[in-house]
Design an enzyme around this catalytic site. Structure first.
Site, PDB file in Angstrom:
ATOM      1  N   LYS A 182       0.809  -1.225   0.000  1.00 29.99           N
ATOM      2  CA  LYS A 182       0.000   0.000   0.000  1.00 29.99           C
ATOM      3  C   LYS A 182       0.841   1.274   0.000  1.00 29.99           C
ATOM      4  O   LYS A 182       2.046   1.259   0.213  1.00 29.99           O
ATOM      5  CB  LYS A 182      -0.996  -0.036   1.156  1.00 29.99           C
ATOM      6  CG  LYS A 182      -2.100  -1.064   0.891  1.00 29.99           C
ATOM      7  CD  LYS A 182      -3.236  -1.010   1.879  1.00 29.99           C
ATOM      8  CE  LYS A 182      -4.354  -1.960   1.428  1.00 29.99           C
ATOM      9  NZ  LYS A 182      -5.466  -2.008   2.388  1.00 29.99           N
ATOM     10  N   ARG A 185      -3.364 -10.026   4.886  1.00 35.35           N
ATOM     11  CA  ARG A 185      -3.777 -10.150   3.485  1.00 35.35           C
ATOM     12  C   ARG A 185      -2.642  -9.616   2.615  1.00 35.35           C
ATOM     13  O   ARG A 185      -2.268  -8.441   2.735  1.00 35.35           O
ATOM     14  CB  ARG A 185      -5.064  -9.371   3.247  1.00 35.35           C
ATOM     15  CG  ARG A 185      -5.630  -9.455   1.831  1.00 35.35           C
ATOM     16  CD  ARG A 185      -6.919  -8.638   1.757  1.00 35.35           C
ATOM     17  NE  ARG A 185      -7.563  -8.724   0.457  1.00 35.35           N
ATOM     18  CZ  ARG A 185      -7.271  -7.947  -0.593  1.00 35.35           C
ATOM     19  NH1 ARG A 185      -6.318  -7.019  -0.489  1.00 35.35           N
ATOM     20  NH2 ARG A 185      -7.918  -8.093  -1.737  1.00 35.35           N
TER      21      ARG A 185
END
Length: 292
Positions: free
Chosen positions: A225, A265
């Site tokens: 991210k 995840r």
């Protein structure tokens, strides 16, 4: 420090002896880090199998990008992308999660073999989602979310990001339970990168223990991210491409596992699978020393 017992169990899913690893299968042309790579259903199924071979415990199949600024696809297209991949992976014995904000997609995916619904809107995008999941009797991820991807960056305004995220997650959790979802089947997710700037994401990771106030297992989804790009940026502020953030992702995995996360995840499974096993070995050694 949280022990294995503190990770919580999710009714309806296997019970792993450590933080689990959820591998990402994006059946999309426009996801932020691997859009288009697995858009073909056969390639997506192969990707899921490869993630499991690399150490993933379950795979999360999604047919709609939720990157900042993403425009939604229609329901028919999302169904076309997701359901065949879920069906094949489930038939092969994989524990499959479906990443969707649509109740119809969730319902069809569960019928095809999905065992977990991972809705980044926590039921906020589709009023039918919570009753659909409740009727299906499958686990549900309640993620912190403030609105659709097209304008979520405008919503990244906080006075106390930890307190506000915990409070807003509590509302989502209570809404899911009131809608009929068994609380023992609920997972919470702080929603890193969703309506959050880099400093918000880092602060949440530094205070994962605060999320335990909610009493449910925790999913941490930090993989590749923007905040990792910010941390790894060169002197002129240029972040590395998303695909060059996997080592940083594994570092977050180790921290999350150490802090008692139920699962992480990730886009690449191997390094994170190693990280959770090392974290578990350290945890076991600490417990053994404490018993002396």
């Amino acid at each position: 420090m949280t022990t294995l017992r503190g990770r919580g169990r999710v009714a309806g899913l296997p019970e792993w002896d450590r933080c689990a690893v959820m591998g990402v299968v994006n059946v999309t042309p426009d996801s932020f880090s691997d859009g288009g790579q697995w858009f073909d259903p056969e390639l997506a199924v192969k990707r899921g199998r490869d993630l499991i071979a690399a150490g993933a415990d379950l795979v999360d199949v999604g047919g709609e990008s939720t990157r900042p600024g993403a425009v939604r696809v229609d329901e028919a297209e999302e169904l076309r992308r997701v359901v065949p991949v879920v069906r094949e992976l489930a038939a092969a014995g994989a524990v499959v999660s479906v990443d969707t904000m649509r109740a119809t997609v969730a319902e069809r995916a569960v019928e095809a073999g999905a065992r977990l619904v991972n809705d980044v809107s926590a039921g906020g995008a589709d009023p039918a989602m919570v009753p659909t999941v409740a009727a299906a009797g499958v686990p549900f991820v309640v993620m912190h979310w403030r609105g659709q991807s097209i304008d979520m960056n405008n919503r990244a305004v906080y006075r106390d990001v930890v307190g506000e995220v915990v409070a807003e997650l509590r509302i989502g959790l209570e809404r899911a339970v009131a809608g009929g979802i068994d609380p023992e089947r609920i997972v919470i997710d702080p929603g890193l990168g969703f309506a959050k700037e880099a400093e918000h994401d880092l602060t949440l990771l530094a205070h994962l223990s605060a999320l335990r106030e909610l009493g449910r297992p925790l999913l941490v989804a930090a993989s590749r991210k923007r905040f990792l790009g910010r941390v790894l940026a060169t002197g002129d502020g240029t972040p590395p491409p998303a695909r060059e953030r996997d080592a940083a992702t594994a570092a977050v995995t180790a921290i999350a596992a150490r802090e008692g996360a139920w699962a992480v995840r990730v886009h690449e499974a191997r390094a994170s699978a190693d990280a959770v096993r090392v974290a578990r070995a350290i945890e076991a050694a600490r417990d053994a020393a404490g018993a002396l």
